[in-house]
Design an enzyme around this catalytic site. Structure first.
Site, PDB file in Angstrom:
ATOM      1  N   TYR A   1       0.826  -1.209   0.000  1.00  0.00           N
ATOM      2  CA  TYR A   1       0.000   0.000   0.000  1.00  0.00           C
ATOM      3  C   TYR A   1       0.860   1.258   0.000  1.00  0.00           C
ATOM      4  O   TYR A   1       0.505   2.266  -0.605  1.00  0.00           O
ATOM      5  CB  TYR A   1      -0.950   0.020   1.211  1.00  0.00           C
ATOM      6  CG  TYR A   1      -1.989   1.109   1.079  1.00  0.00           C
ATOM      7  CD1 TYR A   1      -3.145   0.895   0.331  1.00  0.00           C
ATOM      8  CD2 TYR A   1      -1.796   2.361   1.659  1.00  0.00           C
ATOM      9  CE1 TYR A   1      -4.080   1.898   0.157  1.00  0.00           C
ATOM     10  CE2 TYR A   1      -2.731   3.371   1.493  1.00  0.00           C
ATOM     11  CZ  TYR A   1      -3.874   3.133   0.746  1.00  0.00           C
ATOM     12  OH  TYR A   1      -4.798   4.135   0.575  1.00  0.00           O
TER      13      TYR A   1
ATOM     14  N   PHE B   1      -6.233  22.451 -24.251  1.00  0.00           N
ATOM     15  CA  PHE B   1      -6.592  21.044 -24.399  1.00  0.00           C
ATOM     16  C   PHE B   1      -7.836  20.818 -23.535  1.00  0.00           C
ATOM     17  O   PHE B   1      -7.996  21.442 -22.490  1.00  0.00           O
ATOM     18  CB  PHE B   1      -5.456  20.083 -24.007  1.00  0.00           C
ATOM     19  CG  PHE B   1      -5.889  18.658 -24.248  1.00  0.00           C
ATOM     20  CD1 PHE B   1      -6.019  18.181 -25.535  1.00  0.00           C
ATOM     21  CD2 PHE B   1      -6.257  17.830 -23.195  1.00  0.00           C
ATOM     22  CE1 PHE B   1      -6.509  16.906 -25.777  1.00  0.00           C
ATOM     23  CE2 PHE B   1      -6.740  16.554 -23.430  1.00  0.00           C
ATOM     24  CZ  PHE B   1      -6.859  16.089 -24.724  1.00  0.00           C
TER      25      PHE B   1
HETATM   26  O1  PLI Z   1      -6.168  11.243 -20.890  1.00  0.00           O
HETATM   27  P1  PLI Z   1      -5.342  11.668 -19.704  1.00  0.00           P
HETATM   28  O2  PLI Z   1      -6.155  12.052 -18.548  1.00  0.00           O
HETATM   29  O3  PLI Z   1      -4.280  10.675 -19.338  1.00  0.00           O
HETATM   30  O4  PLI Z   1      -4.494  12.957 -20.169  1.00  0.00           O
HETATM   31  C1  PLI Z   1      -5.126  14.172 -20.463  1.00  0.00           C
HETATM   32  C2  PLI Z   1      -4.348  14.904 -21.513  1.00  0.00           C
HETATM   33  C3  PLI Z   1      -3.630  16.019 -21.163  1.00  0.00           C
HETATM   34  N1  PLI Z   1      -2.926  16.711 -22.100  1.00  0.00           N
HETATM   35  C4  PLI Z   1      -2.890  16.356 -23.393  1.00  0.00           C
HETATM   36  C5  PLI Z   1      -2.101  17.166 -24.348  1.00  0.00           C
HETATM   37  C6  PLI Z   1      -3.593  15.246 -23.809  1.00  0.00           C
HETATM   38  O5  PLI Z   1      -3.519  14.893 -25.093  1.00  0.00           O
HETATM   39  C7  PLI Z   1      -4.367  14.488 -22.873  1.00  0.00           C
HETATM   40  C8  PLI Z   1      -5.160  13.400 -23.261  1.00  0.00           C
HETATM   41  N2  PLI Z   1      -5.350  13.152 -24.540  1.00  0.00           N
HETATM   42  C9  PLI Z   1      -6.183  12.273 -25.079  1.00  0.00           C
HETATM   43  C10 PLI Z   1      -7.049  11.365 -24.294  1.00  0.00           C
HETATM   44  C11 PLI Z   1      -6.201  12.201 -26.525  1.00  0.00           C
HETATM   45  O6  PLI Z   1      -6.905  11.350 -27.092  1.00  0.00           O
HETATM   46  O7  PLI Z   1      -5.484  13.008 -27.152  1.00  0.00           O
END
Ligand code: PLI
Length: 478
Positions: A73, A125
């Site tokens: 943990y 984003f």
């Molecule tokens: O999907 P996460 O929560 O692991 O990450 C969010 C995220 C943050 N910043 C950027 C630039 C991204 O591209 C991003 C997630 N992108 C997705 C899910 C995509 O399909 O591009």
């Protein structure tokens, strides 16, 4: 004769069969999904280019690491390993694992933002801006103007416009700017990189004013590749060294490990500031878990540590970028409008030009993504007016200049032959683009609407058109 592109720098040890469907089946599936490709099941998709997030094929070395998961943990040995690797490759003092990127965005936004603050960034984003706004900040776009034009070809189209940043600082004062969020690369601009010179300049402007620079490091290895390729002073440096130098211009970062850390789940928040780390360690227990696991299993942290080590291998990243270019070159040769230059994780169709007879209010990119699926079983993603959401003050649609469909290349998953199929599907659709009609939105969720919104075509769709390139199931049933 040598092919003009690099062959896969890996060989295939495990295979996963992919689904074959008929056009009639796909019509039923896309109708059931409310014409939103996010709502399709993966088993209904032939080639799945929805996202490069969490869709990576892990290496044998990463899978071996999974067996070494220490599921204690607290204080798991895999956390210690991850911490060492992040310190070594990224250079930040503190790391807090999170279940994925938005977990880190949640913590950073809650810890740093006061209502009424401004958070400048090089293009929004979706999840990043949502967390900033939830905490009372206004996002201000400080990317160079050219990034909003799909046809301008610049080596570093993700750069921050330093004059825009300076103007915001002058207008609201540095005390109203908790941090600048710099994405390396810029997803919604087409995966465009930021130059080392620009990162240095942002840091030089912010540091004396006490404004933190926080990177969205999600695709930082792709960014490092472009720096090596395009910035003369860095040609001879390794990806690893470039990455470390990039990070030296930030006070910390959020990371979605599901992209450039080559894993299926995971992320982290980094910082150098001891006091911020202290507060983040107190907060993470509310949302993710102990600071030494942050919502991840030990085995997932091990896979991420190993993924980070693998990600800076030149042959891996060279092949990845080459795959994007290979697909893009075929589309350009067929006259299909795409975002230029091609970025590191995807090829973006310019739906505004592709379907220039459909007004933005009738969702050209959403329509194009649905039609591409119907035509071929290739799943893509809308990145236009639906993804942009509504202005939180006026309630109006944000109307981004870029109305795009993203063909996202998962890491180490598809071959060049798959990309040939995708190119052909786009060409077939382009040939009959004038027959395509727009859609209306019939269900709109309040937050991040693109994930679950539903649409209906303005003109009924029929199953009668045979797909130009029939898949196996169609041949069998013919
Ligand atoms: O999907 P996460 O929560 O692991 O990450 C969010 C995220 C943050 N910043 C950027 C630039 C991204 O591209 C991003 C997630 N992108 C997705 C899910 C995509 O399909 O591009």
């Amino acid at each position: 004769m040598h092919p003009s592109y690099p062959a896969e720098p890996y060989k295939i040890k495990v295979v996963e069969p992919i689904a074959m469907t008929t056009r009639a089946q796909r019509l039923q599936y896309i109708q059931e999904a409310g014409y939103n490709t996010f709502l399709l099941n993966s088993q209904q998709c032939y080639i799945d280019l929805l996202t490069d997030s969490g869709t990576t094929a892990m290496s044998d070395n990463q899978w071996a690491g999974m067996m070494l998961g220490d599921e204690a943990y607290a204080g798991s040995k895999n956390f210690i390993h991850l911490q060492e690797v992040v310190r070594e490759y990224y250079g930040f003092k503190h790391i807090i694992p999170t279940h994925q990127g938005r977990g880190a965005e949640n913590l950073l936004s809650r810890l740093c933002i006061q209502p009424g603050d401004y958070v400048p960034g090089n293009m929004y984003f979706t999840t990043t801006r949502a967390h900033q706004e939830l905490n009372g900040a206004t996002f201000v776009d400080i990317i160079i103007d050219e990034a909003h034009d799909s046809q301008i070809d610049l080596p570093f189209k993700g750069n921050v416009d330093i004059a825009k940043l300076q103007k915001l600082i002058d207008e609201v004062g540095p005390e109203r700017i908790p941090y600048v969020c710099v994405a390396v690369t810029v997803n919604l601009a087409g995966g465009q990189p930021v130059s080392m010179a620009n990162l240095r300049a942002v840091h030089a402007l912010c540091a004396p004013l006490g404004i933190k620079v926080m990177f969205d490091a999600t695709r930082c290895v792709e960014n490092a590749y472009f720096i090596k390729e395009r910035e003369a002073t860095h040609h001879h440096q390794s990806i690893r060294d470039i990455l470390k130098e990039m990070m030296s211009y930030a006070d910390g970062c959020t990371m979605s490990g599901k992209k450039d850390c080559l894993v299926n789940i995971g992320g982290f928040l980094c910082m150098n500031d001891d006091e911020l780390y202290q507060r983040a360690s107190e907060m993470v227990v509310l949302f993710e878990g102990m600071p030494s696991y942050g919502g991840l299993a030990g085995r997932d942290m091990e896979a991420m540590a190993r993924g980070i080590e693998e990600s800076v291998d030149y042959h891996y990243i060279h092949h990845r970028i080459a795959q994007c270019r290979y697909l893009a070159d075929q589309l350009v040769a067929a006259g299909i409008p795409i975002v230029q230059p091609v970025g590191g994780h995807a090829v973006f169709l310019d739906a505004r030009q592709f379907l220039d007879h459909i007004p933005q209010d009738e969702f050209p990119a959403q329509t194009l993504a649905a039609q591409l699926y119907l035509e071929s079983g290739v799943r893509s993603m809308e990145r236009g007016i639906v993804s942009a959401g509504r202005n939180k003050q006026t309630g109006e649609h944000h109307r981004p200049k870029l109305e795009l469909v993203r063909l996202t290349i998962p890491r180490r998953v598809y071959t060049y032959a798959h990309l040939d199929v995708v190119a052909q599907a786009c060409k077939d659709l382009y040939a009959r683009r004038h027959e395509i009609r727009g859609m209306k939105m019939v269900y709109e969720p309040k937050f991040l609407r693109f994930f679950t919104a539903r649409f209906e075509p303005l003109v009924a769709q029929t199953a009668s058109r045979p797909a130009a390139a029939p898949q196996v199931a169609e041949l069998e049933t013919a």
